[in-house]
Design an enzyme around this catalytic site. Structure first.
Site, short mmCIF file in Angstrom:
data_model
loop_
_atom_site.label_atom_id
_atom_site.label_comp_id
_atom_site.label_asym_id
_atom_site.label_seq_id
_atom_site.Cartn_x
_atom_site.Cartn_y
_atom_site.Cartn_z
N TYR A 1 25.43 77.71 -14.09
CA TYR A 1 26.33 77.33 -12.92
C TYR A 1 27.82 76.97 -13.49
O TYR A 1 28.81 77.15 -13.11
CB TYR A 1 26.13 76.30 -12.20
N LYS B 1 12.23 79.90 -18.79
CA LYS B 1 11.90 81.05 -19.34
C LYS B 1 11.95 81.20 -20.93
O LYS B 1 12.79 81.61 -21.60
CB LYS B 1 12.88 82.00 -19.06
N ASP C 1 9.07 83.87 -13.79
CA ASP C 1 8.64 85.06 -13.14
C ASP C 1 7.03 84.71 -12.82
O ASP C 1 6.69 85.24 -11.63
CB ASP C 1 8.66 86.18 -14.11
N ASP D 1 17.61 77.09 -7.87
CA ASP D 1 18.32 77.50 -6.53
C ASP D 1 17.46 78.51 -6.18
O ASP D 1 17.18 78.77 -4.87
CB ASP D 1 19.63 78.25 -7.08
N ASP E 1 14.68 78.35 -2.52
CA ASP E 1 14.59 79.34 -1.14
C ASP E 1 13.37 80.08 -0.90
O ASP E 1 12.84 80.22 0.12
CB ASP E 1 15.83 80.30 -1.33
C1 IPM Z 1 22.34 75.70 -2.58
C2 IPM Z 1 23.32 76.90 -2.57
C3 IPM Z 1 24.24 76.53 -3.38
C4 IPM Z 1 23.83 76.60 -4.80
C5 IPM Z 1 25.69 77.86 -3.20
C6 IPM Z 1 26.09 77.61 -1.78
C7 IPM Z 1 26.69 77.42 -4.31
O1 IPM Z 1 22.55 78.11 -2.68
O2 IPM Z 1 22.83 74.51 -2.63
O3 IPM Z 1 21.18 76.06 -2.92
O4 IPM Z 1 23.84 77.73 -5.45
O5 IPM Z 1 23.69 75.63 -5.44
MG MG Z 2 20.60 78.06 -2.72
#
Ligand code: IPM
Ligand code: MG
Length: 372
Positions: free
Chosen positions: A142, A189, A221, A245, A249
């Site tokens: 990042y 990884k 993975d 990240d 999700d």
């Molecule tokens: C999160 C979001 C952020 C990230 C984005 C909005 C930059 O997806 O906080 O998980 O990737 O860190």
């Molecule tokens: Mg995110």
């Protein structure tokens, strides 16, 4: 307690979910006799339209001067759909994390039994899930150097980590595991990436100082598959910025909705609290966004300041909304309740511990098992 809290609503549904959190914090303030001072500031696409920058200096200064930051969401379609945009809302969030030294993002993923039947995955598969992701937040790909050659045909993003960056979050994650189920899974990884091999070496060395915590290493993975097959096998997951990240999700699929997941970002100074979810621009202003992720982020905020009873009262009120099925449509398609109504219900049900004992359907408060 007196707390100065910066409010960054941001984009899309951010301001509407944050409004519900403020209602809840005001209820906590009244019930438990605290003094919270809220100050709003522009952030994200809204700030770009007003002054050309996603993180104006005044907003950054306010965050630095506050005890905590409550943040809604960031991102807008006009930028998502424009690969040529040089100024983007997300840059503001990354800069804010870096400037505040928020190197660890703590993302609990815990199943709520009272809404388990509404999850996409079968309840047998997800029952008992109670994990927490420690995502490194200010390093890795990042933040590495980004390059695009002159004719725009070759691009690169550098992924770099130092021992210091790995060890400071590793210690936090091991300490959390020690208080929880004593298992730490490092997700990487290492069969391909040099940075992952450095993570493995540093984390393995640190594990010697935590002999009662079992360390396991897993490739990313395999980890995404294991998270779907048997999420209850995990306790603390430690991982880098990018893998964290993605994995976080994925946690939303286990829980049933991304609108339920809160996070705390901590580091060298103050702390920031925010939902996992994005700005969901399609839902903006429709009063359908789930405010729970934001409200549970306030529970993490209270826990961070050692206000355990207060934090548990917020979680108990959220549980009550689940039991009574006062939820937004992402949890139950047929639900007629909107963001505002759910927020009001939860704020109205924040009461002191004597009363909330009778409405806590699951015994374990979020604060007891998942938070720093
Ligand atoms: C999160 C979001 C952020 C990230 C984005 C909005 C930059 O997806 O906080 O998980 O990737 O860190
Ligand atoms: Mg995110």
């Amino acid at each position: 307690m007196r707390l100065e809290i910066a409010l960054l609503g941001g984009d899309g549904i951010g301001p509407e979910v944050l409004e519900q959190s403020v209602k809840c914090l005001k209820a906590v303030e009244e019930t438990f006799n605290h003094h919270f001072i809220f100050t709003e500031a522009p952030f994200g696409a809204v700030a770009i339209s007003n002054n050309g920058r996603p993180l104006p200096n005044e907003t950054l200064q306010l965050c630095k001067d506050s005890d905590a930051i409550l943040f809604g969401a960031i991102g807008a379609l006009e930028y998502d759909n424009n690969p040529d945009a040089t100024v983007r809302p997300e840059q503001g969030l990354l800069r804010l994390r870096k400037e505040l030294g928020l190197f660890a993002c703590i993302r609990p993923v815990k199943v709520f039994p009272s809404i388990i039947e509404n999850a996409i995955l079968s309840d047998k598969l997800i029952a008992g899930t109670d994990l927490v992701i420690y995502r490194e937040l200010t390093g890795g790909i990042y933040f590495g150097e980004k390059k695009l050659n002159e004719d725009g045909t070759i691009a690169s993003d550098l992924c770099q980590y130092s021992e210091v960056e790995i060890s400071r979050i590793a210690h936090l994650a091991f300490k959390a595991a020690k208080r929880r189920k004593r298992k730490l899974t490092l997700v990487d990884k290492a069969n391909v990436l040099e940075t992952s091999r450095l993570w493995r070496r540093v984390v393995t060395e640190i594990s010697e100082s935590y002999p009662d915590v079992k360390l396991e290493c897993m490739f990313i993975d395999n980890a995404v598959v294991q998270m779907m097959l048997k999420p209850a096998q995990f306790d603390v997951i430690l991982t880098d910025n990018m893998f964290g990240d993605i994995l976080s999700d994925q946690g939303s699929v286990i829980i049933g909705s991304i609108g339920l997941l809160p996070s705390a970002s901590v580091g060298t100074g103050n702390a920031m609290f925010e939902p996992f979810h994005g700005s969901y621009p399609q839902a903006k202003g429709k009063n359908i966004a789930n405010p729970i992720a934001s409200i549970l982020s306030t529970a993490m905020l209270l826990q961070h300041f050692d206000l355990k009873e207060e934090s548990n009262a917020v979680v108990a009120a959220v549980r009550k909304s689940f039991v009574k099925k006062i939820v937004t449509p992402d949890i139950m398609g047929s639900s007629k309740y909107g963001t505002d109504y759910v927020g009001d219900f939860i704020a109205d049900n924040i009461v002191d511990s004597d009363e909330n004992l009778s409405i806590n359907d699951e015994n374990i408060g979020l604060g007891k098992s998942t938070i720093i």
